[in-house]
Design an enzyme around this catalytic site. Structure first.
Site, PDB file in Angstrom:
ATOM      1  N   LYS A  81      59.305  54.114  -1.229  1.00  0.00           N
ATOM      2  CA  LYS A  81      60.411  54.213  -0.309  1.00  0.00           C
ATOM      3  C   LYS A  81      61.916  54.495  -0.876  1.00  0.00           C
ATOM      4  O   LYS A  81      62.575  55.321  -0.224  1.00  0.00           O
ATOM      5  CB  LYS A  81      60.750  52.500   0.494  1.00  0.00           C
TER       6      LYS A  81
ATOM      7  N   SER B 246      62.206  48.271  -0.701  1.00  0.00           N
ATOM      8  CA  SER B 246      61.473  47.083  -0.652  1.00  0.00           C
ATOM      9  C   SER B 246      60.165  46.786   0.311  1.00  0.00           C
ATOM     10  O   SER B 246      60.076  47.700   1.307  1.00  0.00           O
ATOM     11  CB  SER B 246      62.539  45.699  -0.271  1.00  0.00           C
ATOM     12  N   ASP B 247      59.278  45.921   0.098  1.00  0.00           N
ATOM     13  CA  ASP B 247      58.016  45.925   0.783  1.00  0.00           C
ATOM     14  C   ASP B 247      57.598  44.688   0.721  1.00  0.00           C
ATOM     15  O   ASP B 247      57.476  43.905  -0.560  1.00  0.00           O
ATOM     16  CB  ASP B 247      57.022  47.155   0.648  1.00  0.00           C
ATOM     17  N   GLN B 248      56.862  44.125   1.576  1.00  0.00           N
ATOM     18  CA  GLN B 248      56.764  42.855   1.544  1.00  0.00           C
ATOM     19  C   GLN B 248      54.975  42.522   2.135  1.00  0.00           C
ATOM     20  O   GLN B 248      54.969  43.043   3.426  1.00  0.00           O
ATOM     21  CB  GLN B 248      57.375  41.758   2.114  1.00  0.00           C
TER      22      GLN B 248
ATOM     23  N   GLY C 197      57.929  43.232  -2.919  1.00  0.00           N
ATOM     24  CA  GLY C 197      58.272  44.291  -3.950  1.00  0.00           C
ATOM     25  C   GLY C 197      59.563  44.698  -3.929  1.00  0.00           C
ATOM     26  O   GLY C 197      60.261  45.191  -2.782  1.00  0.00           O
TER      27      GLY C 197
END
Length: 199
Positions: free
Chosen positions: A57, A73-75, A110
């Protein structure tokens, strides 16, 4: 896309929650929607997934810039080795919260910071554990109706009424549960010479 005054900071997300969190550190940032396929790879672990997507991203947005720092960011939630995403429907939210009742769920976030000029990448995965109290169906249904947490991994909003679902929260940064670990992000910015207290 016009670049802001220094420090040039971009959030590779259109998430309202992440925008609100980043605004705690600085009002000086732009947002951009990254064009990234979020489909997990074959045999990819939850930690590998959020790490890869956070970087992807940030890099997707950085590719259109000559300078600046880009946050990605990723979750996901992890329960019984299953990757739990956003429910999208009330029925899915009910199923998720029924599974979580009386159990502990780990959230993995992340976080990546990419320097568009140098190409330097910093990336971490921040864990956070949520222990749910034993919930009745009536409580779960009432919660979903009141807060509509359909766009949240794990089917709750910890910054809102979702706090009533828990026995205990444990982790280094409660902001990571909402989607952006600000303590680690601040350190990444310091590593790039950006001090939010002095800018």
């Amino acid at each position: 896309m016009t670049e802001p005054t220094l420090p040039a900071l971009y959030l590779a997300s259109t998430s309202t929650y992440r925008r609100q969190l980043l605004a705690k550190l600085t009002p000086q940032f732009h947002t951009a929607k990254p064009d990234v396929d979020e489909t997990p790879l074959v045999n990819e672990s939850a930690e590998q997934l959020v790490r890869r997507l956070a970087v992807a991203k940030a890099q997707a947005v950085a590719a259109s810039l000559s300078t600046g720092l880009v946050i990605g960011s990723d979750q996901v939630a992890v329960f019984n080795n299953d990757i739990i995403g956003k429910p999208h429907t009330a029925e899915n939210a009910l199923t998720q919260l029924r599974r979580f009742s009386g159990n502990c769920v780990t959230f993995l976030t992340g976080l990546a910071l990419v320097n568009a000029q140098s190409g330097n990448i910093q990336v971490i995965v921040e864990p956070f554990n949520v222990s749910f109290r034993t919930l009745t169906d009536a409580e779960i249904i009432a919660y979903i109706k009141k807060e509509q947490p359909l766009d949240c991994a794990g089917s709750f909003k910890s910054e809102g009424l979702g706090i009533s679902l828990f026995n205990k929260l444990s982790g280094d940064d409660p902001n990571s549960l909402i989607g952006l670990p600000l303590i680690r992000l601040n350190q990444m910015l310091l590593n790039e010479g950006v001090n939010v207290l002095l800018n």
